[in-house]
Design a protein around this motif. Structure first.
Motif, PDB file in Angstrom:
ATOM      1  N   TYR A  65       0.863  -1.188   0.000  1.00  0.00           N
ATOM      2  CA  TYR A  65       0.000   0.000   0.000  1.00  0.00           C
ATOM      3  C   TYR A  65       0.895   1.232   0.000  1.00  0.00           C
ATOM      4  N   ILE A  66       0.686   2.127  -0.963  1.00  0.00           N
ATOM      5  CA  ILE A  66       1.455   3.361  -1.086  1.00  0.00           C
ATOM      6  C   ILE A  66       0.584   4.512  -0.604  1.00  0.00           C
ATOM      7  N   GLU A  67       1.079   5.290   0.326  1.00  0.00           N
ATOM      8  CA  GLU A  67       0.288   6.361   0.919  1.00  0.00           C
ATOM      9  C   GLU A  67      -0.108   7.422  -0.100  1.00  0.00           C
ATOM     10  N   ALA A  68      -1.153   8.168   0.232  1.00  0.00           N
ATOM     11  CA  ALA A  68      -1.654   9.236  -0.633  1.00  0.00           C
ATOM     12  C   ALA A  68      -0.633  10.364  -0.747  1.00  0.00           C
ATOM     13  N   SER A  69      -0.689  11.066  -1.882  1.00  0.00           N
ATOM     14  CA  SER A  69       0.157  12.237  -2.093  1.00  0.00           C
ATOM     15  C   SER A  69      -0.351  13.000  -3.294  1.00  0.00           C
ATOM     16  N   GLU A  70       0.166  14.204  -3.466  1.00  0.00           N
ATOM     17  CA  GLU A  70      -0.198  15.004  -4.631  1.00  0.00           C
ATOM     18  C   GLU A  70       0.322  14.332  -5.895  1.00  0.00           C
ATOM     19  N   ILE A 104      -2.557  14.577   2.589  1.00  0.00           N
ATOM     20  CA  ILE A 104      -2.294  13.964   1.283  1.00  0.00           C
ATOM     21  C   ILE A 104      -0.899  14.353   0.806  1.00  0.00           C
ATOM     22  N   ARG A 105      -0.607  15.657   0.794  1.00  0.00           N
ATOM     23  CA  ARG A 105       0.660  16.134   0.237  1.00  0.00           C
ATOM     24  C   ARG A 105       1.844  15.710   1.090  1.00  0.00           C
ATOM     25  N   LYS A 106       2.919  15.301   0.401  1.00  0.00           N
ATOM     26  CA  LYS A 106       4.162  14.965   1.092  1.00  0.00           C
ATOM     27  C   LYS A 106       5.340  15.799   0.575  1.00  0.00           C
ATOM     28  N   GLY A 107       5.158  16.423  -0.610  1.00  0.00           N
ATOM     29  CA  GLY A 107       6.293  17.060  -1.272  1.00  0.00           C
ATOM     30  C   GLY A 107       7.050  15.996  -2.041  1.00  0.00           C
ATOM     31  N   SER A 108       7.452  16.301  -3.273  1.00  0.00           N
ATOM     32  CA  SER A 108       8.130  15.291  -4.094  1.00  0.00           C
ATOM     33  C   SER A 108       9.481  15.807  -4.576  1.00  0.00           C
ATOM     34  N   GLN A 124       8.458  10.342  -5.392  1.00  0.00           N
ATOM     35  CA  GLN A 124       7.149  10.820  -4.952  1.00  0.00           C
ATOM     36  C   GLN A 124       7.057  10.970  -3.430  1.00  0.00           C
ATOM     37  N   ASN A 125       8.127  10.551  -2.733  1.00  0.00           N
ATOM     38  CA  ASN A 125       8.215  10.770  -1.284  1.00  0.00           C
ATOM     39  C   ASN A 125       7.009  10.183  -0.544  1.00  0.00           C
TER      40      ASN A 125
END
Length: 607
Positions: free
Chosen positions: A24-29, A596-600, A73-74
């Motif tokens: 499972y890959i966490e949510a992100s922008e 959601i956002r992590k910064g990439s 994608q961090n």
């Protein structure tokens, strides 16, 4: 005794069990912003992604998958090890691989029909005296690989004057004389002209009706045309184009007498390869001939100038890093450049020390020289094609520059209609089978459907339980269902790049100082703004209590980007507006304590 037997049975069962991973890959922008899921089987990772309103199965090497999601994608990865028997593991692995292969074959068939249409349209335009439509970037099978080493791309403007280091007129004449003499000695005086005439006639007669699903009309036409052009290059003693080769201005690239002797011996091996290619049965021997002739010429150029000359094998599809991004990663890039220089020196030294592996080490030297050349070019262009070198130069040209056919306009029109009918049918079948739907056909549901297919309805016996795709369509929910239902023997988290580095910082420094510095984009030492990320101020993945406040500020920042994007709309086609709007959508959930956002990170450059 019973205890011993039980122990032996448990040991035997454990030796006949394997694990595969559900990820499972966490949510992100960005892509899969709500999270993502995948299955790892050995070194291969399978996952579904949205593509042009369809759902597609992708297969990646596990390391490349990690670099993309965890580093670039961090995103943190949550992994569940699922235990199955050896037989079940092999069945699941084979099923996934077969499904991926079947999809690839169907897509290849559809792509071949579409490329056939494009080629027939171009031939019809050429035949009727109309301007020929340019090829799109995706129509790679209609490109003549290797032809760009000898033929300039007139579509890019005037032909450039050769640089001194790549003016191969004399070297080309020398090599072509040797090759033609060798061919005459082996196959007769008229061999080359007769082969050119034979290929021209074959190309003129070539029709879609003569081809099959495994070797399409466009593939056959492209290969035959490339074969013909390669022979004509030899017939005309054509020199390399001005940008086909280069020299690296370093003392270590000078050749001494012993190295020249080794290069001469390698030249003889390549001359024998040319002779073999002339009677080769492989359909793409023209590309191999282009590359072999070009290598012969640059080696001759190296011998004549006593300085190594290399073919340019840069992948032009590689996206260059612009100057403003180079500045952000200056320290890391300097280390990379010094390392690449050391690797170039070592490759040159290895070539001289191991004549028995000369070809392999020569190719390695060529790759290292191309990599270092990009650093030198970046000083003039203010952009860098980072690690864009290839083992063989592609140098493709569109075949529309060299069209030839003996088919009439009527024959071409009829063939085009038949190809359009066949293509439309396959597109409809593909759409009916793989149409994306947010709830019923997404990356999660499609993956569970594939898992259930792979165990042939025996999910409870093989995996420990059954997961209904219709009820599990959200990534994080799906991971929870896997842990509760399948035979999961272990779960673990692979932290996102920033999270991983923060942990190291907290071990070395004062916690409050690290948090204050790294919580925002202005003072963070771990994050430099990625132009693909929307504007934001605070990281909220590790700020639960302050998340709504930080989210409000982030929403304001993203809104500002969209407003300012109105001014740049005429120049960037609304790019900034779209990125800002995406930023607003990923910031709003923070107001409700959801991140959601992590910064990439735009490039795989680790600190």
């Amino acid at each position: 005794m019973k205890a011993v037997l039980l122990g032996l049975l448990l040991f035997a069962s454990s030796t006949h069990a394997k694990v595969f991973q559900f990820i499972y890959i966490e949510a992100s922008e960005g892509n899969s912003s709500g999270g993502h899921v995948a299955v790892q089987l050995g070194d291969d990772v399978y996952h579904y992604q949205y593509q042009n309103a369809l759902i597609r199965l992708f297969k990646h090497n596990v390391d490349a998958f990690r670099v993309n999601y965890q580093l670039l994608q961090n995103r943190s990865l949550h992994i569940a090890d699922i235990e199955v028997s050896d037989t079940a593991y092999d069945d699941i692995s084979n099923h996934f691989n077969v499904r991926f292969f079947e999809q690839r074959q169907k897509l290849k068939q559809l792509q071949a029909l579409q490329h056939d249409q494009t080629l027939l349209q171009a031939l019809l335009q050429w035949k009727t005296g109309k301007p020929v439509t340019s090829l799109s970037a995706s129509e790679t099978s209609l490109l003549l690989r290797g032809a760009g080493l000898f033929y300039s791309d007139s579509a890019s403007g005037a032909i450039k004057k050769p640089t001194v280091e790549c003016d191969t007129t004399n070297s080309s004449a020398e090599i072509n004389a040797k090759v033609r003499q060798q061919l005459e000695n082996s196959y007769g005086k008229n061999f080359l002209s007769q082969k050119i005439t034979s290929l021209s006639q074959e190309l003129s007669r070539l029709s879609p009706a003569e081809n099959n699903a495994s070797y399409s009309f466009s593939e056959h036409y492209t290969d035959t045309l490339n074969d013909l052009l390669a022979l004509q290059t030899l017939q005309k003693a054509q020199a390399l184009t001005s940008n086909a080769c280069f020299q690296v201005p370093l003392p270590e690239m000078r050749l001494n007498d012993a190295e020249i002797k080794q290069a001469r011996a390698f030249q003889q091996d390549l001359l024998r390869s040319v002779q073999s290619l002339m009677v080769s049965k492989r359909p793409d021997w023209g590309y191999a001939l282009f590359v072999t002739l070009a290598r012969l010429i640059v080696i001759e150029q190296s011998i004549q100038t006593r300085q190594w000359t290399f073919l340019d094998d840069t992948d032009e599809k590689a996206i260059p890093i612009p100057d403003e991004q180079l500045a952000l990663y200056a320290e890391q890039l300097l280390k990379q450049r010094l390392g690449d220089l050391q690797r170039l020196h070592k490759a040159a030294s290895d070539l001289s020390d191991a004549p028995s592996y000369y070809e392999r080490r020569y190719v390695n030297l060529e790759i290292m020289a191309n990599r270092y050349q990009q650093w030198l070019i970046s000083e003039k262009t203010s952009e860098l094609r980072y690690q864009s070198e290839q083992a063989l130069p592609e140098a493709p040209l569109p075949l529309t520059r060299f069209l030839l056919t003996g088919l009439s306009a009527g024959q071409l029109e009829q063939a085009l209609r038949l190809q359009e009918i066949a293509s439309d049918r396959l597109i409809k079948e593909d759409s009916d089978r793989n149409a994306y739907h947010l709830l019923t056909k997404n990356c999660v549901t499609a993956l569970f459907e594939l898992i259930n297919e792979a165990v042939y309805g025996q999910s409870k016996q093989i995996l420990g339980g059954f997961i209904d795709p219709k009820l599990n369509f959200i990534p994080f929910q799906a991971f929870g269902s896997v842990r509760e239902t399948y035979n999961v023997v272990k779960t673990r988290e692979v932290p996102a790049y920033r999270k991983q580095e923060l942990t190291k910082m907290y071990d070395r420094e004062v916690d409050s100082w690290v948090y204050a510095r790294e919580s925002n984009v202005f003072s963070s030492s771990l994050y430099n703004h990625n132009p693909d990320d929307a504007w934001f101020v605070f990281f909220t993945d590790d700020a639960v209590l302050l998340r709504p406040l930080f989210g409000a500020i982030n929403t304001l920042a993203a809104t500002s980007q969209s407003v300012l994007g109105l001014l740049s709309w005429p120049f960037d086609n609304g790019k900034e507006i779209k990125i800002g709007a995406r930023g607003v959508l990923t910031s709003l959930p923070e107001l409700a304590f959801f991140n959601i956002r992590k910064g990439s990170y735009p490039y795989p450059i680790e600190h």
